[in-house]
Design an enzyme around this catalytic site. Structure first.
Site, PDB file in Angstrom:
ATOM      1  N   GLU A 322       0.941  -1.275  -0.074  1.00  0.00           N
ATOM      2  CA  GLU A 322      -0.027  -0.127  -0.140  1.00  0.00           C
ATOM      3  C   GLU A 322       0.821   1.057  -0.048  1.00  0.00           C
ATOM      4  O   GLU A 322       0.725   2.328  -0.698  1.00  0.00           O
ATOM      5  CB  GLU A 322      -0.979  -0.014   1.308  1.00  0.00           C
ATOM      6  CG  GLU A 322      -2.051   1.040   1.241  1.00  0.00           C
ATOM      7  CD  GLU A 322      -1.647   2.367   1.991  1.00  0.00           C
ATOM      8  OE1 GLU A 322      -2.099   3.261   1.807  1.00  0.00           O
ATOM      9  OE2 GLU A 322      -0.402   2.633   2.544  1.00  0.00           O
ATOM     10  N   HIS A 453       4.725   8.097   9.196  1.00  0.00           N
ATOM     11  CA  HIS A 453       5.547   7.485   8.407  1.00  0.00           C
ATOM     12  C   HIS A 453       7.255   7.941   8.900  1.00  0.00           C
ATOM     13  O   HIS A 453       8.146   8.303   8.009  1.00  0.00           O
ATOM     14  CB  HIS A 453       5.495   8.270   6.918  1.00  0.00           C
ATOM     15  CG  HIS A 453       4.622   7.829   6.018  1.00  0.00           C
ATOM     16  ND1 HIS A 453       4.433   8.298   4.635  1.00  0.00           N
ATOM     17  CD2 HIS A 453       3.717   6.911   6.304  1.00  0.00           C
ATOM     18  CE1 HIS A 453       3.679   7.265   4.185  1.00  0.00           C
ATOM     19  NE2 HIS A 453       2.946   6.568   5.192  1.00  0.00           N
TER      20      HIS A 453
END
Length: 534
Positions: A322, A453
């Site tokens: 993803e 992230h």
């Protein structure tokens, strides 16, 4: 907070005593022992029973294993790495232990990892440049080292299509030098291919607009270093007599990764209720909120729903790659036959459901707060999925609000196939608003997930309240829709034991009003799913 069921304590004792086992370079968790009369054996066919067994401790148990997997495998669980493969093994093992027939679906994808880089000018004036501001290696750049390489400008006057866009631009190019080209006219990959074919040792692309140049070559294939620099620096490097040092340590290749699919058969197989979450992390960190949280939550639901005899088949999915562009879900939907696509009644997506500075977002299927961006379809019935999720929070007296139906997570492939979709989200890098603090707690002006992230997306990066309530909302929506999807697609089933709220969507008590709805209050828009920059 949901009470821990006695059998859950037994399972935690098993995990605690066995710990995580290092096997063949990966990490897997000890599997549940099961307990007679406990959650693993009873028929959790009511909302009350299922949400009693879907516990925060159960979800955290999975997250602890994901954390351990990352720690044993270079700090991440990214697709194409041993950490991801170990995550697949863990999910598969847990599902098989409770009776699922699991499909592991392989697919190829472009893998890229940048480990380190450096860039400096040797002459005429020695200067060392900073990565991220002065220069940036392009995604899918090749690896290599250039020492005191002569910089050779290529068609900077733009006599043709664009600097470096045509093989003829390199007529007379001196092999074993560094090609300097300007952005524009064609994809970066074309410029790099032409330079490589002409014998260049490396390529420097300088911007044609203000700011740094963070580019992508789109796919593996280039074997020499390719970096981007701002306009002013590119113009400086065009001076005669300029030499540079460039070093890039990276891996760019086509690799194989996997989706994990498991389903609980219902009385019918032509109206499948799907629930999915991406299993991979970014390379920068373990990805416990993004998206260990969604993966762990649907795994907890899957383990506790096995004895139910639903009207509609329930299919769970854990997507790979993803973070590299929704590749796993796109591969899955793309591989379906038209008949198989038609059999999927709806899709539920759960991506980041435990952000530490959370808000409760539901994808805005009725577009009452956020009209979908141009080109993003919203299949009929998606509004009713939104209302089902609202139903749960209304019943619990919990605040919630809409977030833009933007197509920026794994539901994108489903809505493009005209499959009604929806889901939950608790926010990424967007800053929390002042009006949200009285509703959810937390801190205004701070990102919903400050570690989005990043290496800090660890087991300590999830909010227990958000994770607990969202896990129960997931259980509620999966169970409710597995019994009856008539609200979504007019396929009549039977009422879920325990009832469904189905209040008036125009008269909700706990739906928060965003005073400035532009942007959805927190979009998961950090993934770059665009094509090659030119």
């Amino acid at each position: 907070m949901t009470q821990v069921h006695p059998s859950r304590r037994s399972r935690l004792a098993v995990i605690g005593s066995a710990g995580v086992l290092a096997l063949a370079g990966s990490v897997v968790a000890a599997l549940p022992a099961g307990a007679a009369g406990g959650c693993e054996t009873r028929n959790n066919n009511t909302v009350a029973k299922l949400t009693d067994c879907v516990t925060l401790e159960g979800v955290m148990e999975h997250l602890e294993v994901f954390q351990g997997i990352a720690e044993a495998n270079g700090g991440n669980r990214a697709s194409g790495t041993p950490g991801y493969d170990a995550s697949v093994d863990y999910v598969k093992g847990r599902l098989e232990a409770v009776g699922y027939d699991v499909t592991v679906q392989p697919f190829d994808f472009p893998f890229f990892q940048l480990r380190s880089s450096s860039f400096s000018r040797v002459a005429p004036t020695a200067t060392t440049y900073a990565a991220g501001t002065d220069y940036a290696p392009m995604t899918y750049t090749g690896a290599g080292t250039v020492d005191d390489g002569v910089v050779t400008p290529v068609d900077l006057a733009g006599s043709g299509l664009g600097s470096g866009c045509e093989a003829t631009d390199f007529t007379g190019f001196a092999a074993d030098t560094v090609a300097l080209v300007q952005r524009g006219g064609c994809a970066f990959a074309i410029k790099a291919q032409n330079a490589q074919a002409a014998g260049a040792d490396a390529v420097i692309v300088f911007n044609n607009t203000a700011g740094p140049l963070n580019g992508t070559l789109g796919a593996p294939g280039i074997t020499i270093p390719v970096i981007g620099v701002p306009t002013a620096l590119g113009q400086e490097l065009a001076a005669a007599g300029t030499t540079v040092d460039i070093a890039v340590d990276s891996t760019s290749k086509t690799s194989t990764t996997y989706n994990v699919i498991a389903e609980l058969p219902g009385r019918t197989s032509d109206n499948v209720v799907m629930a999915g979450a991406h299993l991979d992390s970014v390379l920068a960190g373990p990805g416990i909120n993004d998206n260990g949280s969604g993966s762990a939550a649907i795994l907890e639901v899957a383990e506790n729903i096995t004895k139910v005899k639903p009207e509609n088949t329930i299919r769970f999915a854990w997507w790979g790659a993803e973070e590299l562009g929704l590749l796993g879900s796109e591969h899955y939907v793309g591989a379906l036959t038209p008949e198989q696509r038609e059999q999927i009644g709806l899709y539920l997506n759960f991506d980041m459901v435990g952000s530490p500075n959370f808000a409760r977002f539901i994808y805005d299927g009725d577009q009452s707060d956020f009209p979908a961006p141009a080109g993003v379809p919203v299949p009929e019935g998606s509004d009713q999925i939104e209302y089902v999720l609202e139903d749960y929070f209304e019943r619990q007296g919990l605040w919630y609000e809409g977030t833009e139906f933007s197509g920026r997570s794994d539901y994108q492939a489903f809505i493009e196939a005209d499959i009604p979709s929806g889901g939950l989200f608790t926010g990424a890098e967007v800053l929390k608003k002042d009006y949200q603090v009285p509703l959810y707690g937390g801190t205004a002006g701070v990102a919903y997930d400050p570690n989005y992230h990043q290496v800090g997306d660890t087991i300590g990066n999830v909010d227990p309240e958000a994770l607990d309530t969202n896990s129960d909302a997931i259980a509620y929506s999966v169970l409710t829709l597995s019994y009856d999807t008539s609200r979504v697609n007019s396929v009549q089933g039977r009422p879920v034991p325990g009832g469904t709220f189905e209040g008036d969507p125009d008269n909700r008590r706990f739906r928060a009003e965003n005073p400035n709805p532009a942007g959805g209050g927190g979009l998961h828009d950090g993934h770059d799913h665009g094509g090659d920059a030119v």
